[in-house]
Scaffold this active site. Structure first.
Site, PDB file in Angstrom:
ATOM      1  N   ASP A  66       0.840  -1.212   0.146  1.00 60.00           N
ATOM      2  CA  ASP A  66       0.039  -0.005  -0.035  1.00 60.00           C
ATOM      3  C   ASP A  66       0.811   1.198   0.010  1.00 60.00           C
ATOM      4  O   ASP A  66       0.512   2.589  -0.446  1.00 60.00           O
ATOM      5  CB  ASP A  66      -0.947  -0.031   1.299  1.00 60.00           C
ATOM      6  CG  ASP A  66      -1.950  -1.118   1.000  1.00 60.00           C
ATOM      7  OD1 ASP A  66      -2.381  -1.548  -0.081  1.00 60.00           O
ATOM      8  OD2 ASP A  66      -2.863  -1.238   2.092  1.00 60.00           O
ATOM      9  N   GLY A  67       2.073   1.161   0.381  1.00 51.71           N
ATOM     10  CA  GLY A  67       2.886   2.241   0.823  1.00 51.71           C
ATOM     11  C   GLY A  67       3.257   2.665  -0.830  1.00 51.71           C
ATOM     12  O   GLY A  67       3.493   3.940  -1.000  1.00 51.71           O
ATOM     13  N   ARG A  71       2.480   6.285  -2.539  1.00 52.10           N
ATOM     14  CA  ARG A  71       3.606   7.146  -3.070  1.00 52.10           C
ATOM     15  C   ARG A  71       3.416   7.405  -4.477  1.00 52.10           C
ATOM     16  O   ARG A  71       3.682   8.490  -5.078  1.00 52.10           O
ATOM     17  CB  ARG A  71       4.893   6.452  -3.017  1.00 52.10           C
ATOM     18  CG  ARG A  71       6.157   7.226  -2.764  1.00 52.10           C
ATOM     19  CD  ARG A  71       7.240   6.416  -1.941  1.00 52.10           C
ATOM     20  NE  ARG A  71       7.324   5.191  -2.106  1.00 52.10           N
ATOM     21  CZ  ARG A  71       7.204   4.390  -0.994  1.00 52.10           C
ATOM     22  NH1 ARG A  71       7.193   4.576   0.193  1.00 52.10           N
ATOM     23  NH2 ARG A  71       7.182   3.051  -1.464  1.00 52.10           N
ATOM     24  N   LYS A 146       3.594  10.563  24.467  1.00 53.13           N
ATOM     25  CA  LYS A 146       3.139  11.638  25.242  1.00 53.13           C
ATOM     26  C   LYS A 146       1.867  12.301  24.738  1.00 53.13           C
ATOM     27  O   LYS A 146       1.552  11.798  23.379  1.00 53.13           O
ATOM     28  CB  LYS A 146       3.924  12.771  24.829  1.00 53.13           C
ATOM     29  CG  LYS A 146       5.575  12.855  25.537  1.00 53.13           C
ATOM     30  CD  LYS A 146       5.647  12.829  26.930  1.00 53.13           C
ATOM     31  CE  LYS A 146       6.786  12.404  27.779  1.00 53.13           C
ATOM     32  NZ  LYS A 146       6.735  12.411  29.140  1.00 53.13           N
ATOM     33  N   SER A 181      -6.575   0.166  13.125  1.00 51.15           N
ATOM     34  CA  SER A 181      -5.721  -0.481  14.088  1.00 51.15           C
ATOM     35  C   SER A 181      -6.174   0.542  15.567  1.00 51.15           C
ATOM     36  O   SER A 181      -6.190  -0.154  16.582  1.00 51.15           O
ATOM     37  CB  SER A 181      -4.272   0.018  14.164  1.00 51.15           C
ATOM     38  OG  SER A 181      -3.843  -0.732  12.751  1.00 51.15           O
ATOM     39  N   GLN A 235       3.699   9.296   4.643  1.00 55.40           N
ATOM     40  CA  GLN A 235       4.542   9.624   3.790  1.00 55.40           C
ATOM     41  C   GLN A 235       5.038  11.219   4.093  1.00 55.40           C
ATOM     42  O   GLN A 235       6.197  11.518   4.341  1.00 55.40           O
ATOM     43  CB  GLN A 235       3.966   9.923   2.495  1.00 55.40           C
ATOM     44  CG  GLN A 235       3.196   8.413   1.978  1.00 55.40           C
ATOM     45  CD  GLN A 235       4.080   7.547   0.969  1.00 55.40           C
ATOM     46  OE1 GLN A 235       5.032   7.970   0.672  1.00 55.40           O
ATOM     47  NE2 GLN A 235       3.522   6.198   1.004  1.00 55.40           N
TER      48      GLN A 235
END
Lengths: 280, 280, 280, 280
Positions: A66-67, A71, A146, A181, A235
């Site tokens: 998927d990246g 891209r 954090k 997720s 990205q």
């Protein structure tokens, strides 16, 4: 027909498949263009080298995960060229098929047996327009673990003020990626909506929210002294300062995918329940 | 202006408020119609008695909780009369205001300072068309704590086959009701979508799914020998047998509500996080 | 060695396996006792008929699903006889092995290559002591999709007052059964704890709670006019009235299982993620 | 009696309260020791300056939020000095009371009307023993929104192999902190257990797991080329490399708190449902 090819350069099999597919396409009288980095790796097809952003083609084949799709998409913004994804990665939600089926599938494509699926993208504004997201924008702190203190508005109504590790604003395409997720619902790509999902909210009663695709979402960073970053589709990174706003709405630009079937839910079951990872 | 009034008969304060509001409306030259059951309880306004289904009015005031609204709505199907809900119940998501603000709010309404909100309803088919749902349809076993075995399809694609205590098909209005209890996301009423939420699925990987409001959802009962019931808006029950299907799609009929403000998310925060119950 | 056998009577293969196992055990000089219902079905081994509650044996083999185990356990309360479960059902969390491995596994057992696992049970008190639960006690309304209003206390401190479809008080054994469906965590059977999981709570901020195995949990039914039932291990039902309390604590009685391996987490992965149902 | 005081230095009111409390304690014949940083800020009580790690006292008062408590605890490892927390922060789960009640509460303490609560800590080993955690250890990538690929074992059995943003190993004390944000259950501090909660797991079927406090948990980093960090109680960071393991078990060292009441669940309701943040 004119077809471009982009591929992950760090996976040997993706390079090999590029070679075989190029050969196959040329034999089938397709005019092929390759990302120059691929030409260099293969040391073949030198005349076919063409920067992805300059490809004036009917379809771009993207070989990877998927990246790779995300891209590749970022290079062809505003051009409406459909992407045909071949999955060499671990996830492959945006890709259409695996490598073993790719020749058969391409034959179908060359015979016109395919359709184009249009996917909504998310316009992102922070001081200026940023790259539109296909999957999601994630707001997080630079420092792991954090919390941010955020105010979320939809069409100028306050939705929630919350402390959390981060916040995801996702398209339906992104509902099966990072938003999933973080506990978000599966959203059918045909729904005109965006999903707001907090990451690790410090409150028992926080829930994912699905808002209209026609709404304007704004998120303001409340806590002084903390910087956040917005990560677009995993990205692009943009730094957000205290009291600054990031504004989201539906983009005029869409993403287009070459599809042979319409089986969205089969993908959900296969990739997210059974799979994703070797062991299970 | 012509206004009808329906109210919960088992709450003394709802009856009292009906009396006061009727008095107030008549003094303001409104033609008022009352549910005959209310007339009987009050033993006043005998000339104003009118069955809810026969009320030909501009607005119906419903005094009670969400159940009162859902019941009143079921009487005026197909008539497009907007409902103005005054909350005397524990939840009151569909109601607009509390009793203490009702006189002020009605003045605003009489002055035309309101708008009509349209809410999507869900058409339910099982052998024949059933009453359309405003909030949700719940499929469950008759016996508590027994599982159903269901197949869910969206536009003829299998979404999931699952064993669960039940299944909720909800509208965005219903996303803050039963579907929320079962773990579903909050869905803005402006989203054209339905939500599918399993109740206690016997599987780790089950998630709520948001599907397009234009989709056709069908649910089939797979396990032999078990009967299910479909409960529409907590009111109407229909028995489902083995291998039978229930089919859901957007209804041509909508529900209409009189609103003074557009603050959907404020209600979510107030009623579901802080509140709902006395102690907390 | 003396071994008893109980089995699901409605599954033909369970009856057949009973026949083969009895034959096998007798050939291996084991003294076998069969549930009289099995003897009748098989029309063999008439001399071996013995009511389960009267079996004075070293091990009882239970052939079926988790329901068979729970039912068998209820007959041998207080006897400390370990159960060896052979899975013929769809779930089989409490069972040890599948039918195809059962002869090999029994050889191991006859050779002494097994250990006894002790599982905690939950004492349930409502006006009097009820049957102790191995998996869980579920409090629900008799009417599907209606809410209870409950007050939960742990060691006399109020934990929560909530409206919900129901409430589960589970042992660690039960954490992979109904409590898991309702959103509870997986709890290793070695943890000395009980799990409190609301079923469809009408509130955004409700969470499963893990309390000490040494604590006393009490649940009171608050809403007038509604009756609830307590279902123990999916088997026994007890009616609860308004303002009555049900009290839970660790039982002096345990359940005992014959185990060949200690792979708890492998079972979790296999049965709850991959499996349970044919399609997925 | 000998009492030490530590406080957040960046909150003016915490410094002021330190002054008032010191005055109050001295008047009540208590021997008081102050963190030298506080003495410098106040420019008073110079003779009472004592490094926290050198304080040989009966009780240490920590004025601030949970971070202050965790930091103070890290200075007195191995000394068994109970901490009395006064909440000046936004959360305050480990603290006992608010500033307005602190004088009254301290009177009770001076009169002996208090008890000491012992809390379990988590021993962390990575190449060597690290500081034991009171709340949790978080494993994450250094880069926001990137996944780790982890293998989790409990007593040498593989629990799960998963890709996730991170992983939390928490004590019961930590169940109301970061582990709660990531979706973990509330665990009563009296339960002898640890909680394993994945952060944004890339899989539909991941669940929090509660394991025995006697178990040894090990986590291995599987994906080549990615580094992780372990953050202990939000304070200490340790870098983890590819194929390295981090091992967790119950520490011999406990944390001790001065308590006036035992109301754990009241705190849960107040701090996590209603509150935490101003707006809601």
């Amino acid at each position: 027909m004119r077809i471009g090819i982009a591929a992950r350069l760090d996976i040997h099999k993706a390079i090999e498949l590029t070679d075989d597919l190029t050969d196959f396409l040329i034999k089938n009288s397709v005019e092929v263009f390759l990302d120059p980095a691929l030409v260099k790796k293969l040391n073949k097809y030198h005349d076919s080298a063409r920067e992805i952003q300059d490809m004036d083609v009917d379809i771009i084949i993207a070989i990877g995960g998927d990246g790779t799709i995300l891209r590749t998409q970022s290079f062809i913004d505003g051009k409406n060229i459909p992407i045909f994804g071949i999955n060499m990665g671990t996830v492959g939600f945006l890709t259409e098929i695996g490598p073993e089926e790719s020749f058969h599938a391409l034959k179908e494509v060359l015979n016109g047996n395919y359709f184009i699926e249009e996917r909504t993208r998310l316009e992102v504004w922070h001081n200026k327009d940023l790259a539109p997201a296909l999957n999601e924008v994630v707001l997080m702190t630079r420092k792991p673990a954090k919390m941010l203190h955020l105010e979320i508005r939809v069409d100028d109504e306050i939705v929630e003020e919350l402390r959390a590790d981060g916040l995801i604003i996702a398209t339906p395409s992104g509902s099966t990626a990072y938003a999933m997720s973080a506990g978000g619902p599966i959203v059918d790509p045909r729904v005109n909506a965006f999903i707001i999902v907090p990451i690790c909210p410090f409150k028992l009663g926080s829930r994912p929210t699905v808002v209209s695709g026609e709404s304007i979402i704004s998120v303001k960073l409340l806590r002084e002294g903390k910087k956040a970053i917005a990560v677009i589709d995993g990205q692009v990174e943009e730094e957000i300062n205290y009291m600054e706003e990031v504004i989201f709405k539906k983009s005029d630009q869409h993403a287009y995918f070459v599809r042979l079937t319409k089986e969205f839910y089969k993908k959900v079951r296969e990739k997210l329940i059974k799979g994703g990872i070797g062991l299970e």
